[in-house]
Scaffold this motif. Structure first.
Motif, PDB file in Angstrom:
ATOM      1  N   GLY A   1       0.790  -1.216   0.000  1.00 31.28           N
ATOM      2  CA  GLY A   1       0.000   0.000   0.000  1.00 31.28           C
ATOM      3  C   GLY A   1       0.820   1.262   0.000  1.00 31.28           C
TER       4      GLY A   1
ATOM      5  N   THR B   1      -5.450   0.867  -4.592  1.00 29.45           N
ATOM      6  CA  THR B   1      -5.215   1.850  -3.538  1.00 29.45           C
ATOM      7  C   THR B   1      -5.601   3.240  -4.004  1.00 29.45           C
ATOM      8  OG1 THR B   1      -3.310   0.490  -2.874  1.00 29.45           O
ATOM      9  CG2 THR B   1      -3.513   2.653  -1.853  1.00 29.45           C
TER      10      THR B   1
ATOM     11  N   LEU C   1      -4.626   4.010   4.008  1.00 24.78           N
ATOM     12  CA  LEU C   1      -6.007   4.483   3.926  1.00 24.78           C
ATOM     13  C   LEU C   1      -6.466   5.076   5.252  1.00 24.78           C
ATOM     14  CD1 LEU C   1      -7.599   1.602   1.797  1.00 24.78           C
ATOM     15  CD2 LEU C   1      -6.639   3.792   1.018  1.00 24.78           C
TER      16      LEU C   1
ATOM     17  N   ASN D   1      -9.498  -3.044   1.211  1.00 27.38           N
ATOM     18  CA  ASN D   1      -8.765  -3.190  -0.051  1.00 27.38           C
ATOM     19  C   ASN D   1      -7.955  -4.476   0.036  1.00 27.38           C
ATOM     20  OD1 ASN D   1      -7.445  -2.800  -2.476  1.00 27.38           O
ATOM     21  ND2 ASN D   1      -5.990  -1.309  -1.658  1.00 27.38           N
TER      22      ASN D   1
END
Length: 293
Positions: free
Chosen positions: A138, A145, A172, A230
């Motif tokens: 990520g 993402t 996130l 995700n």
């Protein structure tokens, strides 16, 4: 220092055994690359997740005689007798600098930037998340993402709580906090992800508003205004009862890590509890968003 690289085409079943054998033969490093350019996601603890058609790439000192290496591979039983390979010399580079040069600040939506720590922030007045590539998945470079970050940038998160399910690097959750969320909770199966998320939260000055839990240790009554997951289509469907239960009444849900061909089946699963919006697609990857019915 100069190097010689050998690239072997293999399968996911054989790749790890070939890697171990090459290291026994003196390779200083072995990496796996997808022959079909399929992305790889953060593995489960103790798992090395490989592709269906995998290239094994081994690096040797430039002085190495590769003929005995090839002969040993031919007699190893790990490859066909006429196995495909490519040997090439690799120029000496400052590999750390080469790696760092590939990462630049990236903008998502109207306000949000993800910036490596060694780069100058493009806009001091923007919402800037400082994040360096690390062990956990990520960094904003993958479409899944990016789709989630753009969605978060478009929300009014002031006073809201957010759960980042499968938090990886924490990108996130940290972005949500810097966009105005009151609190964020990161959940992951991998202790490395928890560590990476904590370190990244500290680097961004939001660690006091981020709670982190391994999956098995999360509170039973945990709920949030916004839930982002995700991960991958299979786990998203399998974990529907868990993920769906994390969203408060009238709360929002964002799912990603889904190929366009998988979107319909994921939508069918979550439509039981959520009013879903049109699927967003980028480079064959999807984002599914909705609100609790």
């Amino acid at each position: 220092m100069a190097w010689i690289q050998i690239r072997l085409n293999s399968t996911s079943e054989k790749a790890e055994s070939i890697s171990d054998f090459l290291e026994e033969l003196g390779s200083v490093s072995v990496t796996f690359m997808d022959s079909q350019d399929t992305p790889i996601f953060e593995p489960l603890p103790g798992e090395t997740r490989l592709w269906g058609n995998t290239d094994v790439i081994a690096l040797f000192d430039a002085e190495t005689d590769m003929q005995p290496i090839l002969q040993a591979l031919q007699h190893s039983g790990l490859l066909a007798q006429d196995f495909a390979y490519k040997i090439e010399q690799i120029e000496d580079k400052d590999w750390e600098r080469e790696w760092m040069d590939n990462f630049h600040p990236m903008r998502f939506g109207r306000r949000l930037w993800i910036c490596p720590s060694w780069r100058e922030v493009p806009d001091q007045n923007a919402v800037n998340v400082m994040l360096d590539p690390g062990l956990a998945f990520g960094t904003g470079t993958h479409p899944t993402t990016a789709l989630c970050l753009e969605w978060l940038d478009g929300l009014d998160l002031k006073g809201k709580t957010l759960i980042d399910f499968g938090c990886g690097s924490g990108i996130l959750a940290i972005a949500a906090l810097k966009l105005g969320a009151k609190q964020a909770i990161g959940i992951d199966i991998d202790p490395q992800a928890i560590l990476a998320s904590r370190n990244n939260a500290e680097a961004n000055g939001v660690a006091d508003r981020l709670q982190l839990f391994l999956s098995e240790a999360k509170p039973a009554d945990l709920k949030a205004d916004v839930v982002v997951a995700n991960i991958l289509a299979g786990p998203l469907k399998e974990l529907y009862p868990v993920i769906g239960s994390l969203v408060k009444s009238e709360g929002l849900l964002c799912l990603s890590g889904i190929l366009e061909t998988q979107a319909a089946s994921v939508c069918e699963t979550y439509a039981q509890s959520f009013r879903l919006e049109p699927v967003a697609v980028r480079e064959e990857w999807c984002r599914i968003t909705g609100k609790v019915k």
